[in-house]
Design an enzyme around this catalytic site. Structure first.
Site, PDB file in Angstrom:
ATOM      1  N   LEU A 289     -14.804  -0.532  10.662  1.00  7.72           N
ATOM      2  CA  LEU A 289     -14.486  -0.701  12.079  1.00  7.72           C
ATOM      3  C   LEU A 289     -14.278  -2.190  12.331  1.00  7.72           C
ATOM      4  O   LEU A 289     -14.920  -3.031  11.687  1.00  7.72           O
ATOM      5  CB  LEU A 289     -15.626  -0.193  12.973  1.00  7.72           C
ATOM      6  N   ASP A 290     -13.387  -2.533  13.272  1.00  6.35           N
ATOM      7  CA  ASP A 290     -13.229  -3.933  13.655  1.00  6.35           C
ATOM      8  C   ASP A 290     -14.568  -4.490  14.118  1.00  6.35           C
ATOM      9  O   ASP A 290     -15.409  -3.759  14.671  1.00  6.35           O
ATOM     10  CB  ASP A 290     -12.215  -4.073  14.797  1.00  6.35           C
ATOM     11  N   GLN A 291     -14.767  -5.779  13.921  1.00 10.35           N
ATOM     12  CA  GLN A 291     -16.030  -6.405  14.310  1.00 10.35           C
ATOM     13  C   GLN A 291     -16.411  -6.129  15.764  1.00 10.35           C
ATOM     14  O   GLN A 291     -17.568  -5.814  16.042  1.00 10.35           O
ATOM     15  CB  GLN A 291     -15.969  -7.909  14.043  1.00 10.35           C
TER      16      GLN A 291
END
Length: 552
Positions: free
Chosen positions: A396-398
């Site tokens: 997942l994106d940060q």
């Protein structure tokens, strides 16, 4: 805007390049990081003061432009510089703005003179490529190839049917010597006929290819000449961009980029507003204090830009240049996060002997980054230190929160990875958008191909020619505190897919709240959460759906 667009902003206060900020002396001692910053109040003030000049310059422009301000100090005086990337209406020297590092657009200069020679070759090429005799020769060659393919294909099919017929006759048995000889002669004749037809068409095609070559050879020579002139002119141009650093040292773009992975500068290097601002400051004895870049005008069709929003410097073109100009080592010292795995855990939603499903908090990396090593992976590696599994099956994106699937064994990792590759895993995200309300059907299908520009990571752009297919189903769930609440079902797994599909004008045209890359509103976080994930258990095959509702 005046009628004579070559003479706008002639007032004395607008012709000056170093604009004063009187009464502001409490300035930071060190320049901010142009790749990761919050705009300083002095930058906000400078933009406000510069906007009348910018708006006048952009009054008749249909496409937006990136502008930048640099707060600087000289002899105790505080002021600011304003610059823009590239050119506006073919000029890089509008009054009041910092000029280009090297102005190669002068009508009688070296660049324009040699560019004219390349333009003449382009004109000659266009005439030769559109010559009626050439087009007729190319068309005749293509028709001959099609005719050859058709006849050869028909003959191959006839040969195959005859072979099958002969096989059936022989299989029936009781053939006389004369009948067997007849079958052999038929086979030999058809093979000879196939070779004859092939030679016939090859002779015709070779003759037509020779005719086309009479037209193509001069075209190939002109293209080679154009490539040689273009490469030489580009190299010459890069040599003219002599970038100055704070020590008074100079390096041209070829020298700066030769030790990078690109080896050579990309087109447009040195023309962004950041190096232009710093170059002017160093040339005029100004000490840079703070800088910020912002977009003015309409968003381009490919990238997502919002009028008035601040943006970091692009990494592909600007990172090597600014690293030299600012004498950076290439890495800003940040906390590595090592050892913090013992101090913090991520919530575990499900666990058995094969897998773990965690609820990643917003702001935590899925896997270690370049400078930040603390991540879900490092936490899981500390927790399951004896396993040989790579652990994280997907990411997942940060800034995105939600469910992450972890494989505790190598066998489980391989099976889950297969499910992701074959699109068997289904995910549901929930997001709040910047604006409330909804138009049209409550369910929308977004199909916009995404392209990752290696010179401007991590931004993704919509590119019909070079982009990879990306598809998302989006369902409107209602409004929450004035923001549209949506469920997002990604059918592909491209980087930033959900964020771009929401923000882009050809998608929803409504960014996810808190999206600092593609949005326009500030918020405490990115309001995007991976709420559920459905997959087959890697050992039992059981269909599992794990859910963790968003708190927002």
């Amino acid at each position: 805007m005046t009628d004579d667009k070559q003479h706008i902003a002639t007032a004395a206060e607008r012709t000056a390049v170093f604009h004063p900020l009187d009464g502001h002396h409490d300035m930071p001692a060190r320049l901010n990081d142009p790749f990761n910053y919050e705009p300083h109040p002095l930058c906000l003030l400078a933009r406000e003061k510069a906007m009348p000049m910018i708006q006048e310059l952009m009054q008749d422009e249909t496409e937006g432009k990136m502008f930048g301000v640099l707060i600087a100090e000289r002899d105790g005086r505080c002021g600011f510089l304003v610059g823009y990337s590239g050119q506006v209406r073919g000029r890089s020297d509008w009054p009041g703005f910092v000029p280009a590092v090297y102005d190669y657009l002068q009508p009688d200069g070296y660049f324009k003179t040699h560019e004219a020679a390349i333009t003449a070759i382009n004109h000659d090429l266009e005439l030769r490529e559109q010559q009626p005799e050439r087009l007729q020769a190319v068309e005749a060659l293509e028709q001959a190839r099609q005719e050859a393919r058709r006849e050869i294909s028909d003959l191959q099919q006839a040969t195959f049917k005859a072979r099958e017929r002969r096989h059936n006759i022989r299989a029936a048995g009781n053939l006389s010597r004369e009948q067997e000889d007849a079958l052999i002669r038929e086979s030999q004749f058809m093979k000879a006929e196939f070779r004859r037809k092939k030679r016939y068409h090859e002779a015709i095609i070779d003759e037509l290819k020779a005719n086309v070559a009479n037209y193509e050879e001069p075209i190939h020579q002109l293209k080679a000449q154009r490539r040689e002139l273009s490469d030489a002119l580009q190299r010459w141009l890069f040599e003219q961009f002599n970038m100055l650093n704070s020590k008074g040292e100079r390096r041209n773009l070829l020298e700066i980029f030769k030790e990078t992975s690109l080896r050579v500068p990309p087109a447009g290097a040195g023309e962004c507003c950041e190096p232009k601002l710093l170059q002017y400051a160093f040339e005029h004895g100004l000490r840079p204090v703070q800088m910020a870049m912002f977009w003015v005008g309409e968003s381009p069709k490919v990238e997502i830009r919002h009028d008035g929003r601040f943006y970091p410097a692009c990494r592909g073109k600007c990172l090597p240049i600014l690293r030299w100009m600012l004498e950076e080592s290439g890495e800003r010292r940040e906390e590595s996060g090592e050892g913090r795995e013992k101090e913090m855990e991520v919530p575990i939603i499900y666990e058995d002997e094969d897998i773990v499903v965690v609820n990643k908090p917003a702001g935590l990396l899925s896997v270690p980054g370049i400078s930040e090593k603390y991540s879900v992976w490092s936490i899981m590696r500390h927790r399951y230190h004896d396993t040989d599994s790579p652990l994280t099956v997907h990411r997942l994106d940060q800034p995105t929160s939600g469910l992450l699937l972890i494989a505790k064994t190598r066998q489980a990792f391989r099976e889950l990875q297969r499910q992701f590759m074959e699109h068997e895993v289904k995910k549901k995200y929930v997001a709040l958008l910047e604006r409330g309300g909804w138009e049209g059907e409550k369910e929308k299908q977004i199909d916009l191909p995404l392209y990752s520009d290696p010179l401007n990571r991590p931004y993704q752009s919509v590119d019909d020619e070079h982009g990879k297919p990306a598809a998302t189903k989006i369902v409107y769930l209602g409004d929450t505190d004035g923001h549209a609440r949506v469920a997002l079902y990604p059918q592909t797994g491209r980087t930033h897919q959900l964020r771009v599909h929401c923000a882009h004008l050809q998608g929803l045209g409504n960014p996810i709240l808190g999206d600092n890359l593609y949005g326009s509103q500030e918020a405490s976080r990115l309001y995007l959460h991976a709420e559920s994930i459905t997959f087959h258990h890697p050992r039992t095959g059981e269909v599992m759906t794990i859910t963790a509702p968003a708190y927002f």
